[in-house]
Design an enzyme around this catalytic site. Structure first.
Site, PDB file in Angstrom:
ATOM      1  N   LYS A 184       1.015  -1.085  -0.095  1.00  0.00           N
ATOM      2  CA  LYS A 184      -0.048  -0.080   0.030  1.00  0.00           C
ATOM      3  C   LYS A 184       0.987   1.063   0.111  1.00  0.00           C
ATOM      4  O   LYS A 184       1.709   1.561   0.810  1.00  0.00           O
ATOM      5  CB  LYS A 184      -0.798  -0.056   1.378  1.00  0.00           C
ATOM      6  N   GLY A 241       4.775   3.076  11.129  1.00  0.00           N
ATOM      7  CA  GLY A 241       4.062   4.315  11.020  1.00  0.00           C
ATOM      8  C   GLY A 241       3.377   4.770  12.429  1.00  0.00           C
ATOM      9  O   GLY A 241       3.928   4.382  13.400  1.00  0.00           O
ATOM     10  N   GLU A 265       5.283  -1.625  13.733  1.00  0.00           N
ATOM     11  CA  GLU A 265       6.378  -0.914  14.541  1.00  0.00           C
ATOM     12  C   GLU A 265       5.686   0.576  14.594  1.00  0.00           C
ATOM     13  O   GLU A 265       5.602   1.273  13.411  1.00  0.00           O
ATOM     14  CB  GLU A 265       7.763  -0.932  13.634  1.00  0.00           C
ATOM     15  N   CYS A 302      11.871   7.010  14.416  1.00  0.00           N
ATOM     16  CA  CYS A 302      11.320   6.370  15.357  1.00  0.00           C
ATOM     17  C   CYS A 302      12.234   6.083  16.798  1.00  0.00           C
ATOM     18  O   CYS A 302      11.883   5.838  17.627  1.00  0.00           O
ATOM     19  CB  CYS A 302      10.686   5.211  14.843  1.00  0.00           C
TER      20      CYS A 302
HETATM   21  P1  NAP Z   1       0.468   6.628   9.257  1.00  0.00           P
HETATM   22  O1  NAP Z   1      -0.247   7.958   9.302  1.00  0.00           O
HETATM   23  O2  NAP Z   1       0.376   5.631  10.399  1.00  0.00           O
HETATM   24  O3  NAP Z   1       0.628   6.017   7.811  1.00  0.00           O
HETATM   25  C1  NAP Z   1       1.163   4.717   7.537  1.00  0.00           C
HETATM   26  C2  NAP Z   1       0.367   4.174   6.435  1.00  0.00           C
HETATM   27  O4  NAP Z   1      -0.639   3.308   7.113  1.00  0.00           O
HETATM   28  C3  NAP Z   1      -0.033   4.785   5.288  1.00  0.00           C
HETATM   29  O5  NAP Z   1      -0.075   4.275   4.076  1.00  0.00           O
HETATM   30  C4  NAP Z   1      -1.401   5.012   5.781  1.00  0.00           C
HETATM   31  O6  NAP Z   1      -2.120   5.436   4.570  1.00  0.00           O
HETATM   32  C5  NAP Z   1      -2.048   3.808   6.334  1.00  0.00           C
HETATM   33  N1  NAP Z   1      -2.737   3.952   7.299  1.00  0.00           N
HETATM   34  C6  NAP Z   1      -2.887   4.832   8.575  1.00  0.00           C
HETATM   35  N2  NAP Z   1      -3.849   4.537   9.361  1.00  0.00           N
HETATM   36  C7  NAP Z   1      -4.519   3.793   8.905  1.00  0.00           C
HETATM   37  C8  NAP Z   1      -5.917   2.922   9.059  1.00  0.00           C
HETATM   38  N3  NAP Z   1      -6.756   3.503  10.118  1.00  0.00           N
HETATM   39  N4  NAP Z   1      -6.466   2.234   8.184  1.00  0.00           N
HETATM   40  C9  NAP Z   1      -5.808   1.950   7.195  1.00  0.00           C
HETATM   41  N5  NAP Z   1      -4.708   2.382   6.626  1.00  0.00           N
HETATM   42  C10 NAP Z   1      -3.969   3.346   7.363  1.00  0.00           C
HETATM   43  O7  NAP Z   1       2.153   6.959   9.556  1.00  0.00           O
HETATM   44  P2  NAP Z   1       2.952   8.283   8.798  1.00  0.00           P
HETATM   45  O8  NAP Z   1       2.115   9.028   7.868  1.00  0.00           O
HETATM   46  O9  NAP Z   1       4.219   7.504   8.425  1.00  0.00           O
HETATM   47  O10 NAP Z   1       3.229   9.029  10.221  1.00  0.00           O
HETATM   48  C11 NAP Z   1       2.227   9.620  10.885  1.00  0.00           C
HETATM   49  C12 NAP Z   1       2.704   9.244  12.385  1.00  0.00           C
HETATM   50  O11 NAP Z   1       3.251   8.237  12.724  1.00  0.00           O
HETATM   51  C13 NAP Z   1       3.831  10.363  12.816  1.00  0.00           C
HETATM   52  O12 NAP Z   1       3.293  11.552  13.280  1.00  0.00           O
HETATM   53  C14 NAP Z   1       4.442   9.694  14.052  1.00  0.00           C
HETATM   54  O13 NAP Z   1       3.880   9.712  15.128  1.00  0.00           O
HETATM   55  C15 NAP Z   1       4.440   8.395  13.511  1.00  0.00           C
HETATM   56  N6  NAP Z   1       5.517   7.553  12.728  1.00  0.00           N
HETATM   57  C16 NAP Z   1       6.037   6.466  13.358  1.00  0.00           C
HETATM   58  C17 NAP Z   1       7.174   5.964  12.434  1.00  0.00           C
HETATM   59  C18 NAP Z   1       7.820   4.774  13.167  1.00  0.00           C
HETATM   60  O14 NAP Z   1       8.967   4.508  12.667  1.00  0.00           O
HETATM   61  N7  NAP Z   1       7.065   3.911  13.912  1.00  0.00           N
HETATM   62  C19 NAP Z   1       7.567   6.485  11.413  1.00  0.00           C
HETATM   63  C20 NAP Z   1       6.969   7.474  10.688  1.00  0.00           C
HETATM   64  C21 NAP Z   1       5.887   8.072  11.513  1.00  0.00           C
HETATM   65  P3  NAP Z   1      -3.723   6.167   4.485  1.00  0.00           P
HETATM   66  O15 NAP Z   1      -3.458   7.499   5.098  1.00  0.00           O
HETATM   67  O16 NAP Z   1      -3.906   6.525   3.143  1.00  0.00           O
HETATM   68  O17 NAP Z   1      -4.748   5.538   5.276  1.00  0.00           O
END
Ligand code: NAP
Length: 526
Positions: A184, A241, A265, A302
């Site tokens: 995705k 994420g 993660e 992270c």
């Molecule tokens: P994210 O918002 O969790 O998105 C990651 C992926 O998952 C995207 O493809 C998103 O696509 C999908 N997604 C998110 N929530 C979903 C749901 N409820 N249902 C289905 N698909 C879902 O992560 P991010 O954009 O990379 O970063 C946002 C936040 O994540 C940051 O502010 C930070 O706190 C955290 N982060 C953590 C790490 C880590 O290494 N653990 C890395 C980056 C970011 P769609 O939006 O199209 O649904």
């Protein structure tokens, strides 16, 4: 290379859905060229079915084929040249040096998993030979090994548009294990996702693999991702994420008629403990390193150290003053997208509103794009132990320094921590002797313990663990970085009393793959 804005389903470009979205340059806020089609439910279904079809062949591919395939993907990514670097920089706001380095890490990771798949011993083959004369019952012939789980859905993160995205660690480990992948695409870097998908498809074709071995679906809402997790052909999910995203996908996976594992993660605050000897001897150097580690890449790692416990010392202000001074000099840097910048500002506001936390110093502000200003806060271990919450991840260039008044307070603070990816100790030899109980407590809390180095920078190798207890991940037994990550996408299968010709090669008596195995309880070289 011109971007089509389409999904790639089993090698075919596809744009069945009418909704589109665009990429944005976070450094300028400008829209980037290309309209990307959100995958329809029918396209997600086609991708998942094609992956299941491909699984019948790909699961039995030889170690050598998988090794060649992973190396071919690496070669094709390199062949994208500056098109990839330019688009990835534009979509992420990250500088060319960083993206070029991340590309190197991504292709090395693919080649490393190729090596592991090619060598073949990762399947942990075990043979217990039979003993028909055993009393009171004969002993059967029992053999087992790890076999691929099935098609894997991969969700990349915005902060590593190459190394944790379409051809990142989750994809590399799933393909190495023998699992087709449906990725995705992350809506923050759709053009990068498309370029990488085209590179993977070329490798699928040149290695003669079934087209469904890899597909990319694009989307900028939760819907397409949810369809992927719900699809009965998908047997596991790799995710990097947010906490919200990871736990939402886990919930969806658990509600399926046949639940599947979600290896998510979800980040961490990575507590750092600076012990008294180190604080006295190297306070200035540690303060400089801390500032760099917290603000590197606008703090969007992270492994960012967001919580720093300071041991009691004769002059605690010496350290905090130095950190305050360093932070004041930090330039604001572009964050990955508007929602991450907003989430950062919200997290900072929550800290500011907490009466137990004080703003120590701020870096420079910027008025262009989605920039993040560095912030250092200060609090006391006494308040932390009294239940104040400043342990949650604030994704961006900020940290909270927590002053401890006794060793006991520090050990109790460690015991109160929830799960994190890492814990770091800055310590002298004498400190380590005196604080041995702190190490024992931290071992229960994290996946990686570090002495005298900052947690940012995760080495990709055989021994690395990038995981940890919830809420850092959904499964503390696993890692998403390093070659152990392959175990997430395989399960043990046992073969009892099988004739040689029906056994997988890894379990045949003659050891045709020349792999390390356990024979009657003894590990043996080929
Ligand atoms: P994210 O918002 O969790 O998105 C990651 C992926 O998952 C995207 O493809 C998103 O696509 C999908 N997604 C998110 N929530 C979903 C749901 N409820 N249902 C289905 N698909 C879902 O992560 P991010 O954009 O990379 O970063 C946002 C936040 O994540 C940051 O502010 C930070 O706190 C955290 N982060 C953590 C790490 C880590 O290494 N653990 C890395 C980056 C970011 P769609 O939006 O199209 O649904």
């Amino acid at each position: 290379m011109t971007l089509t804005g389409k999904n790639y389903i089993a090698g075919q470009a596809s744009a069945a859905g009418s909704q589109t979205f665009t990429g944005t340059n976070p450094a300028t806020g400008e829209e980037l060229p290309g309209h990307f089609h959100v995958a329809s439910e029918a396209e997600v279904d086609r991708a998942a079915r094609a992956a299941m079809e491909a699984f019948a062949t790909y699961r039995n591919s030889s170690p050598d084929v998988r090794n060649r395939f992973l190396n071919a993907i690496a070669d094709e990514i390199m062949a994208l040249g500056d098109d990839l670097i330019d688009r990835c920089c534009a979509e992420s706001g990250l500088p060319p040096g960083r993206i070029t380095g991340e590309r190197g890490r991504t292709v090395n990771q693919l080649r490393l998993f190729g090596e592991v798949a090619g060598e073949g011993s990762w399947v942990d083959a075990r043979i217990d030979f039979p003993d028909p004369d055993r009393q009171p019952l004969p002993k059967p012939d029992v053999r087992s090994m790890l076999r691929p789980l099935g098609p894997v859905g991969v969700f990349g993160a915005s902060n590593f548009p190459l190394a944790f995205s379409v051809a990142g660690g989750d994809t590399a480990s799933a393909l190495a294990a023998g699992c087709p992948v449906v990725a995705k695409g992350h809506p923050s870097h759709p053009g990068t996702c498309e370029l990488i998908a085209v590179a993977i498809n070329k490798a699928v074709a040149s290695c003669g693999l079934p087209a469904g071995t890899f597909s990319l679906i694009q989307g900028n809402s939760n819907e397409s991702g949810a369809w992927l997790v719900q699809h009965p052909a998908i047997k596991a999910i790799g995710f990097t994420g947010s906490h919200g995203g990871g736990t939402a996908l886990q919930r969806i996976a658990n509600e399926r008629p046949q639940p599947i594992p979600v290896y998510a993660e979800m980040g961490s605050t990575n507590p750092v403990f600076i012990l008294p000897g180190a604080l006295e001897e190297r306070g200035e150097e540690i303060a400089a390193g801390l500032t760099q580690s917290v603000t590197l890449g606008a703090g969007q790692f992270c492994t960012n150290p967001g919580l720093v416990f300071l041991a009691p010392t004769a002059n605690p202000a010496a350290f905090t003053d130095r950190v305050a001074e360093n932070f004041r000099d930090v330039e604001a840097a572009a964050m990955l997208n508007q929602s991450i910048q907003r989430a950062y500002e919200k997290g900072v506001s929550t800290l500011r509103a907490n009466g137990a936390v004080t703003l120590l110093s701020e870096g420079k502000a910027a008025d262009k794009g989605y920039a993040g200003t560095a912030r250092a806060f200060v609090a006391s271990a006494e308040h932390y132990l009294a239940g104040e919450n400043f342990e949650e991840e604030v994704f961006g260039p900020s940290t909270v320094l927590v002053k401890g008044h006794s060793k006991d307070e520090l050990v109790k603070s460690a015991a109160r921590l929830h799960g994190h990816l890492t814990a770091t100790l800055f310590a002298t030899d004498a400190d380590l002797g005196e604080y041995a109980d702190l190490v024992a407590v931290l071992e229960e809390k994290v996946g990686r313990l570090i002495i005298n180095a900052f947690p940012t920078g995760v080495e990709v190798g055989h021994a690395m663990v990038h995981g940890g207890p919830f809420p850092a991940t959904t499964d503390s037994r696993m890692t998403s970085v390093g070659t152990r990550a392959i175990d997430r996408f395989a399960r043990p299968v046992c073969y009892q009393n099988f004739p040689q010709n029906l056994l997988p090669p890894a379990l045949q008596d003659s050891n045709p793959l020349s792999i390390h195995r356990m024979i009657d309880g003894v590990r043996q070289a080929p």
